[in-house]
Design a protein around this motif. Structure first.
Motif, mmCIF file in Angstrom:
data_model
loop_
_atom_site.group_PDB
_atom_site.id
_atom_site.type_symbol
_atom_site.label_atom_id
_atom_site.label_comp_id
_atom_site.label_asym_id
_atom_site.label_seq_id
_atom_site.Cartn_x
_atom_site.Cartn_y
_atom_site.Cartn_z
ATOM 1 N N ASN B 170 -2.085 -0.879 -5.571
ATOM 2 C CA ASN B 170 -0.718 -1.406 -5.679
ATOM 3 C C ASN B 170 -0.078 -1.390 -4.299
ATOM 4 O OD1 ASN B 170 -0.774 -1.722 -8.503
ATOM 5 N ND2 ASN B 170 -0.132 0.411 -8.835
ATOM 6 N N ALA B 171 0.311 -2.561 -3.807
ATOM 7 C CA ALA B 171 0.890 -2.643 -2.459
ATOM 8 C C ALA B 171 2.365 -3.002 -2.540
ATOM 9 C CB ALA B 171 0.142 -3.684 -1.635
ATOM 10 N N PHE B 172 3.128 -2.402 -1.629
ATOM 11 C CA PHE B 172 4.580 -2.644 -1.555
ATOM 12 C C PHE B 172 4.908 -3.178 -0.170
ATOM 13 C CE2 PHE B 172 6.357 -0.584 -5.374
ATOM 14 C CZ PHE B 172 5.192 -0.022 -5.898
ATOM 15 N N PHE B 173 5.667 -4.261 -0.145
ATOM 16 C CA PHE B 173 6.025 -4.851 1.151
ATOM 17 C C PHE B 173 7.519 -5.138 1.204
ATOM 18 C CE2 PHE B 173 6.421 -8.354 4.271
ATOM 19 C CZ PHE B 173 5.782 -7.765 5.354
ATOM 20 N N SER B 174 8.176 -4.459 2.107
ATOM 21 C CA SER B 174 9.594 -4.720 2.361
ATOM 22 C C SER B 174 9.843 -4.375 3.811
ATOM 23 C CB SER B 174 10.489 -3.870 1.462
ATOM 24 O OG SER B 174 11.839 -4.272 1.599
ATOM 25 N N VAL B 175 10.754 -5.086 4.456
ATOM 26 C CA VAL B 175 10.878 -4.948 5.902
ATOM 27 C C VAL B 175 12.199 -4.295 6.310
ATOM 28 C CG1 VAL B 175 9.411 -6.956 6.241
ATOM 29 C CG2 VAL B 175 11.877 -7.257 6.211
ATOM 30 N N ILE B 176 12.197 -3.712 7.494
ATOM 31 C CA ILE B 176 13.407 -3.416 8.265
ATOM 32 C C ILE B 176 14.469 -2.650 7.480
ATOM 33 C CG2 ILE B 176 15.214 -4.532 9.654
ATOM 34 C CD1 ILE B 176 12.564 -4.788 10.981
ATOM 35 N N GLY B 195 2.312 6.515 -5.829
ATOM 36 C CA GLY B 195 1.119 6.521 -4.964
ATOM 37 C C GLY B 195 0.766 5.167 -4.401
ATOM 38 N N GLY B 196 1.714 4.236 -4.403
ATOM 39 C CA GLY B 196 1.434 2.892 -3.899
ATOM 40 C C GLY B 196 1.284 2.865 -2.388
ATOM 41 N N VAL B 197 0.702 1.770 -1.909
ATOM 42 C CA VAL B 197 0.503 1.589 -0.474
ATOM 43 C C VAL B 197 1.753 0.963 0.105
ATOM 44 C CG1 VAL B 197 -0.840 0.366 1.268
ATOM 45 C CG2 VAL B 197 -1.966 1.315 -0.770
ATOM 46 N N LYS B 486 3.376 12.661 4.981
ATOM 47 C CA LYS B 486 1.993 13.092 4.722
ATOM 48 C C LYS B 486 1.596 12.830 3.277
ATOM 49 C CE LYS B 486 0.913 16.013 8.457
ATOM 50 N NZ LYS B 486 2.181 16.241 9.173
ATOM 51 N N LYS B 487 2.573 12.631 2.435
ATOM 52 C CA LYS B 487 2.274 12.373 1.020
ATOM 53 C C LYS B 487 2.476 10.908 0.659
ATOM 54 C CE LYS B 487 2.151 16.648 -1.199
ATOM 55 N NZ LYS B 487 2.362 17.276 -2.500
ATOM 56 N N GLN B 488 2.431 10.062 1.652
ATOM 57 C CA GLN B 488 2.650 8.639 1.406
ATOM 58 C C GLN B 488 1.490 7.840 1.983
ATOM 59 O OE1 GLN B 488 4.927 6.776 -0.288
ATOM 60 N NE2 GLN B 488 3.620 5.073 0.330
ATOM 61 N N ARG B 489 1.014 6.870 1.234
ATOM 62 C CA ARG B 489 -0.001 5.950 1.761
ATOM 63 C C ARG B 489 0.692 4.905 2.612
ATOM 64 N NH1 ARG B 489 -2.116 7.069 -3.502
ATOM 65 N NH2 ARG B 489 -4.169 8.011 -3.206
ATOM 66 N N PHE B 490 0.469 4.976 3.914
ATOM 67 C CA PHE B 490 1.022 3.983 4.830
ATOM 68 C C PHE B 490 -0.106 3.081 5.316
ATOM 69 C CE2 PHE B 490 4.455 7.232 5.783
ATOM 70 C CZ PHE B 490 5.486 6.500 5.215
ATOM 71 N N GLN B 491 0.204 1.820 5.475
ATOM 72 C CA GLN B 491 -0.826 0.863 5.850
ATOM 73 C C GLN B 491 -0.305 -0.074 6.929
ATOM 74 O OE1 GLN B 491 -4.210 0.209 4.645
ATOM 75 N NE2 GLN B 491 -4.021 -1.008 6.508
ATOM 76 N N ASN B 492 -1.084 -0.235 8.004
ATOM 77 C CA ASN B 492 -0.776 -1.286 8.971
ATOM 78 C C ASN B 492 -1.126 -2.629 8.323
ATOM 79 O OD1 ASN B 492 -2.377 -3.198 10.982
ATOM 80 N ND2 ASN B 492 -0.681 -2.304 12.102
#
Ligand code: SF4
Ligand code: SF4
Ligand code: SF4
Lengths: 343, 926
Positions: B170-176, B195-197, B486-492
């Motif tokens: 599950n991916a989440f995308f929001s900016v700024i 637990g989403g990305v 540290k408890k978050q999935r971060f993705q470039n």
């Protein structure tokens, strides 16, 4: 004669071409029916066709004291206020969003184009509004006498009740700053935001200008920035003085950077922007004004502050606008006019 | 509900109804019928009662302060005027308090787009109810759904994905967040608890200047724009401020009147160049060469600030010649040396990451910039000397040829840069969007560091692309990711998009394809990649406050791969943008004028609010409300479906989704969006003592800065400029060496020969495709927002435009306003051309952000682009260079794209689209 005259000075060396003024005016005054195509304030790239197209070449104004009416610009000259099929595409599975007809002209058709001289580009932005002329050709031309100049502040208005839509004013104005509302059968134009000025609030186009290049006040008020720029420092000029209407909107003339390889030289030798073109717009005095401005810039860059440039910085609204408050005028019913007092 | 037009009619048309509406007079008037012979309207006029007409038009029932959230960096406070329950117009509030009497003030911040946002509020693009797709993706066929149905569908799918494929599908995308942190956090909190990305944006949009994390260890640190006025030399480098910094540009032009010289470096004669003292019409992509020539001139002519570079930069540090690595103690990575000229001794440089001294103060030492000697049997040399060797080829003559500039202009520019202080570079996307942006940034920063301009008012390298600076950062982070990063999935996102789409970069780097570097980087744990299980693919994507698809590089690839792999795409939006149009579920959001939120920017040091001018219109809800309800729905469904807690191994976190809403709401603490805003304000040093309600009175200047986040104090009466802690207080820079670090001895940098700033040509392919494809930010949109706004389009040409130099056009038989096709091997687009004399030859420009659904006969502005990752931006594990969301990770650059162009004749079917005026079924009637 009238008691006072409002004036506006626009410093073209600060203009961003951002059209916030255009949008401010549109949303305040020309967002109603029959007005889609009209921009009382517009910003055009110069050299260029202008809005309406070729307005500077079709005529108007006075010659030897006589009116020289021109043709009325065509709809095509103003450009199309097109609509789009958004709903169709977005909610009904329809075709690509497109203007409802092919677009051949708009009020900003040649944005940023300018011209080339010896392979190098030059241009500047020219924001335009009604000049609230001291000798308005539009007024002189109206057979119905429905255009008048307010005695208390020199603002030129078209009486929206008495105007019959004959459009002699449109032919007469050399700046082509009168528009025709076909739906209402009325000529309409910039009102210099008199409802705001009467409450001590500056014109929308000036107050909303992020380039902060508009100075507004009474030309006859020696304390006003406009007075100083026009009459004391003499760095602001009207457009097409030879048209005889005595415009009250003035411009600090523009200059572009030197041509390639010329850094360090005066912009007056071998300029990027041909001086002839500026003389065409602002008259012979323009060369002198540019020479003085260049000298002032040089002075400032060498560490000695320049009085006129310090004024043109226009640090805040108080420096740029000197608007007398005249609450009484808000209720005006052509009774007697209150004398002016500075707020 | 009354429409806006109805209200305007009241004031304008209806009031005049008495006087012959609809009548068009053309005949000559009968002059003798007028009884006005004595009327002299030049001197007095008796019929003035009509003037009330316009006075009435300038009236309103209420005024409410709000702003815009489009990632413009403006952060302008506006007043919205309401008449008879309808928002009729807006005007800048223009009440930012002055910093001091000398600096010009910030008023009136705003632009032409903000001046007509109400057009969107009531516009035909507005989303009015939840929609579920019934046609193909992108077709525009929908059915209306209830909130309950739409949210149930989404909640179930997210839960299914977690249990069947893992939470990282599950991916989440929001900016700024800075542009509306409450709206941002509402969704990021949900991602956090399920637990989403969470995908990055600042690097993906290539707005991150990678040279800043490399050299300074920061994300982006720039002065507020009032500080431009303090400068004596302003270089607009890749930044067209007249178009992209409309509210700020005046400071530069006013600085010029105050004695600054203004230089504009750009391939085209742009809207800012017209006001410059010096215009350098540079060849595209050669900016680093020019910068290095200037650096060479400054060094050769000894114009550098010697005490400053000895203390503040790594230039005096010693490097072992043979290995190219810094001289370090055996087995220690983060301690460095210089040679003290006074004692001749090799000494430990204070303030590095491994140093016991927490200051970079030299304590009486005089580091030798020129040392070159043998130390313990190893030949060592200073970074400064290595730099001089590297700079040798960048003579003014050689660089004039490369850049296409006149030698005279370069020489004077270099001399003035070295002598006029303070000097600053105002930096923008024009130079930041290149593949080699890290090298370009580093070369530019070198100039301002050599001359001692960093950390001084009126000086520095000031990068403004994207509104990434969330001043009240501490409060924001605590609300956005409550259990900590540290408890978050971060993705470039650049990496994520590259790997999960059919994009392929054909280039080799040091003989190896980028895939080699990507795999190494993931293996080394330098860059994360989700889903962790490489057999899985992303399955759901939730997008809000962003237009991912339209703005993505490699548009065509993404549409044909990633977009097909996703089973659920949800778009939360107030308007139907391209991503919304290509989604499965669209949720209608409140506009900028119907919500409570906060707003900050790099460009100034104030905070001010969004407000509910009116409650959310139609069936829309605020982003905060939507995520609140979605969290609640997830908990409801987990309960109804009797789901056992999910054990998230990566964090050892038992995720009990029946409690998701409870967690999301902070155990019930956050009952409203205003609570969230107040939490952010209360937990940040910048906004201590402020409350949302107080901001309604007007913008407030920050009262302090968080030392961990920022690098200078906020001082009353002084414009903010960064790095004063380092320069004045001698606090170490946040780099491995504790100094402004120009030498990066990471093995990949050494392998690729980029340990020092050098010039690299843009990626070539020019033989086949002779034109650069240039897609800069422009004045008419903020990214894709306002791209489809009718009021804006009427002041352009109505559809997307490709700009082209007249000589290039002539060569190809193309005339102004022709249809043209722009193409390469990655994709193509068809739209109209405008001939622009100020454009550079061999370059085509289309301002960025055009929506795919508007005006193009084929393709879109990102169709010819693809995702390219630079190996040096995949590194990690090096002191200050480690993955951090939006701070460090590969940028989604897009300037090194080449295309060709040809005149195009529309097909018969396309002619129908063009000539639709005869059949305007469904066309807008506003
Ligand atoms: S708002 Fe000001 S800066 Fe912008 S175009 Fe108008 S006059 Fe120029
Ligand atoms: S600019 Fe034209 S319309 Fe305005 S006062 Fe002068 S002549 Fe009349
Ligand atoms: S003065 Fe007022 S009416 Fe005239 S152009 Fe400016 S905003 Fe419009």
């Amino acid at each position: 004669m009238f008691q006072h005259q409002y004036a506006m000075v626009l410093d073209l060396n600060k203009c961003l071409g951002c059209q916030t003024c255009t949008m401010a005016c549109k949303k305040l005054w020309t967002d109603g029916d029959g007005m889609d195509y009209m921009y009382w304030n517009n910003v055009e790239t110069r050299p260029g066709q202008g809005y309406p197209r070729k307005w500077d070449q079709i005529g108007g104004g006075f010659e030897n004291g006589k009116l020289r009416p021109s043709e009325i610009p065509s709809r095509e000259d103003y450009g199309q206020p097109f609509q789009y099929n958004y709903e169709e595409r977005m909610f009904q599975g329809g075709l690509q969003v497109m203007p409802h007809e092919p677009v051949e002209n708009t009020p900003n058709w040649d944005e940023d184009v300018g011209a080339l001289m010896l392979g190098e580009n030059y241009y500047f932005y020219l924001p335009r509004l009604c000049n609230h002329c001291t000798n308005p050709a539009c007024l002189a031309a109206c057979p119905r006498n429905a255009i008048y100049k307010r005695e208390e502040d020199g603002i030129v208005l078209i009486d929206q009740e008495r105007c019959e839509g004959y459009r002699y004013c449109m032919r007469a104005c050399p700046y082509k700053k009168i528009y025709f509302n076909e739906l209402l059968g009325k000529a309409q134009k910039c009102i210099f935001c008199y409802p705001r000025l009467e409450k001590g609030e500056v014109n929308a186009c000036a107050r909303q200008c992020p380039g902060r290049l508009r100075f507004v006040g009474l030309l006859d008020d020696p304390g006003s920035a406009v007075h100083k720029l026009v009459h004391v420092y003499k760095v602001a000029l009207g457009l097409f003085p030879e048209k005889g209407t005595e415009p009250n909107v003035f411009y600090v003339p523009p200059f572009n950077p030197p041509r390639r390889g010329n850094y360090g030289k005066s912009i007056l030798d071998d300029p990027r922007m041909p001086l002839d073109y500026l003389v065409y717009l602002f008259g012979e005095q323009v060369t002198d004004v540019i020479r003085r401005l260049e000298a002032e810039l040089k002075k400032a860059q060498d560490g000695a502050p320049s009085e006129v440039l310090q004024l043109l910085i226009g640090r805040d609204e108080e420096v740029r606008y000197q608007i007398p408050k005249r609450e009484s005028l808000v209720q005006i019913t052509n009774a007697q006019i209150q004398p002016l007092r500075r707020a | 509900m009354k429409s806006r037009r109805d209200i305007l009619k009241l004031a304008g048309a209806a009031a005049m109804a008495a006087s012959v509406p609809g009548c068009r007079k053309t005949e000559k008037p009968l002059l003798e019928s007028f009884s006005t012979a004595t009327l002299d309207p030049l001197h007095s006029y008796p019929y003035r009662s009509w003037e009330d007409l316009y006075r009435k038009q300038w009236t309103w029932d209420k005024v409410v302060r709000s702003t815009h959230s489009a990632n413009c960096t403006g952060s302008c406070s506006w007043r919205v005027y309401v008449r008879e329950g309808v928002m009729v117009r807006e005007e800048q509030a223009a009440d930012y308090p002055k910093i001091n009497a000398t600096l010009p003030d910030y008023n009136p911040r705003g632009c032409q787009k903000g001046a007509c946002f109400v057009e969107y509020v009531y516009g035909p693009q507005r989303l009015k109810s939840p929609l579920i797709r019934v046609g193909a993706r992108g077709e525009g066929k929908w059915r209306k759904a209830s909130w309950d149905e739409a949210l149930t569908l989404i909640a179930d799918k997210l839960l299914d994905n977690i249990y069947n494929y893992g939470p990282d599908t599950n991916a989440f995308f929001s900016v700024i967040p800075a542009m509306s942190p409450v709206s941002f956090c509402a969704g990021s909190r949900l991602a956090h608890y399920i637990g989403g990305v969470f995908c990055s944006f600042y690097d993906w949009y290539c707005d991150l200047p990678p040279g800043e994390p490399l050299t300074w260890g920061v994300q982006t640190e720039a002065c507020e724009t009032a500080d431009w006025f303090n400068s004596r030399y302003i270089v607009l480098w890749g930044s067209n401020i007249s178009q992209t910094r409309i509210p700020d540009a005046h400071f530069a032009y006013e600085a010029r009147y105050n004695g600054a010289k203004l230089v504009c470096i750009s391939p085209d004669f742009n809207s800012s160049a017209v006001h410059a003292d010096l215009f350098l019409q540079i060849n595209p992509g050669t900016d680093a060469a020019l910068a290095l020539a200037v650096a060479k001139h400054i060094i050769d002519s000894k114009l550098y600030d010697e005490p400053y570079i000895k203390e503040q930069t790594d230039l005096p540090l010693l490097v072992v010649k043979e290995t190219g690595r810094f001289l370090r103690p055996e087995g220690v990575a983060d301690v460095f040396y210089y040679r003290d000229a006074k004692s001749g001794q090799v000494k430990e440089a204070p303030g590095s990451m491994g140093s016991k001294t927490k200051s970079i103060s030299l304590g009486g030492d005089d580091p030798d910039l020129h040392a070159r000697f043998t130390h313990n049997g190893k030949e060592v040399v200073t970074v400064f000397e290595l730099l001089k060797e590297k700079l040798a080829p960048y003579t003014i003559e050689a660089v004039a040829a490369q850049t296409g500039l006149a030698e005279n202009d370069i020489r004077l520019f270099a001399q003035e840069f070295g002598t006029r202080r303070p000097a600053m570079i105002i930096h923008g996307a024009g130079t930041n969007h290149w593949f080699h942006n890290d090298l370009i940034n580093r070369a530019f920063i070198l100039l301002v560091a050599l001359t001692g301009n960093v950390g001084r008012n009126g000086g520095g390298f000031n990068h403004y692309v994207g509104q990434e600076r969330i001043w009240p950062e501490r409060g924001f982070r605590a609300y956005a990711f409550p259990e900590g990063p540290k408890k978050q999935r971060f993705q470039n996102t650049t990496l994520w998009t590259y790997v999960h789409s059919s994009n392929k970069d054909p280039h080799l780097y040091n003989g190896k394809p980028i895939e080699h570097y990507i795999e190494e980087s993931i293996k080394n744990g330098w860059m994360p990649l989700y889903p962790k299980n490489r057999k899985q693919k992303p399955r759901a994507m939730i997008i809000w406050r962003a237009n991912y698809l339209n703005q993505a590089k490699g548009n065509e690839y993404i549409l044909n791969s990633l977009w097909k792999d996703l089973d659920l795409i949800v778009d939360i939006n107030f308007r139907m943008d391209t991503t919304a149009l290509h989604s499965d579920v669209v949720l209608p959001a409140a506009t900028y004028y119907e919500k409570i939120d906060l707003n900050t920017t790099d460009c100034h040091s104030y905070i001010h609010p969004f407000s509910k001018v009116l409650d959310p219109l139609y069936d829309s809800k605020t982003d905060w409300e939507i995520f609140k309800e979605l969290s609640a729905k997830i908990s409801q469904r987990a309960t109804e479906r009797d789901l056992k807690p999910y054990r998230d191994e990566q964090f050892g976190w038992e995720r009990d989704f029946t409690r998701t809403y409870f967690q999301w709401s902070g155990q019930g603490k956050f009952k409203s969006d205003e609570d969230a805003a107040n939490f952010i304000l209360a937990n940040s040093p910048e906004t201590k003592g402020m409350q949302y309600g107080m901001l309604q009175q007007g913008p407030r200047r920050f009262v302090a800065t968080d030392e961990e986040a920022w690098t200078s104090d906020i001082k009353p009466g002084q414009a903010y400029t960064p790095f004063q802690h380092q320069v004045e207080r001698k606090k170490p820079w946040r780099t491995l060496t504790g100094r402004q670090q120009f030498y990066i001895d990471h093995p990949w940098f050494l392998e690729l020969g980029e340990q020092l700033p050098i010039y690299r040509q843009p990626l070539a392919e020019s033989a086949k495709y002779p034109f650069f494809w240039n897609t800069p930010h422009g004045r008419w949109s903020i990214h894709s927002t306002w791209r489809d706004s009718r009021y804006q389009l009427r002041l352009q040409r109505g559809i997307p435009i490709v700009y082209m130099h007249p000589d290039d056009a002539k060569e190809r038989g193309i005339r102004d306003n022709d249809w043209v096709k722009v193409f390469n091997d990655h994709g193509h687009l068809v739209t109209k051309v405008q001939i622009l004399p100020g454009e550079k030859r061999r370059r085509l420009t289309m301002y960025h952000g055009w929506e795919r659904y508007l005006g193009f006969l084929q393709g879109g502005w990102q169709a010819p682009t693809y995702v390219k990752i630079k190996p040096t931006q995949l590194v990690g594990g090096y002191g200050h260079v480690n993955f951090r969301l939006n701070y460090w990770g590969p940028t989604g650059n897009n300037r090194d794209i080449r295309v060709d162009i040809a005149k195009y004749t529309p097909t018969a079917a396309e002619m129908k689209v063009i000539l639709r005026s005869r059949d305007r079924k469904g066309a807008e009637k506003a």
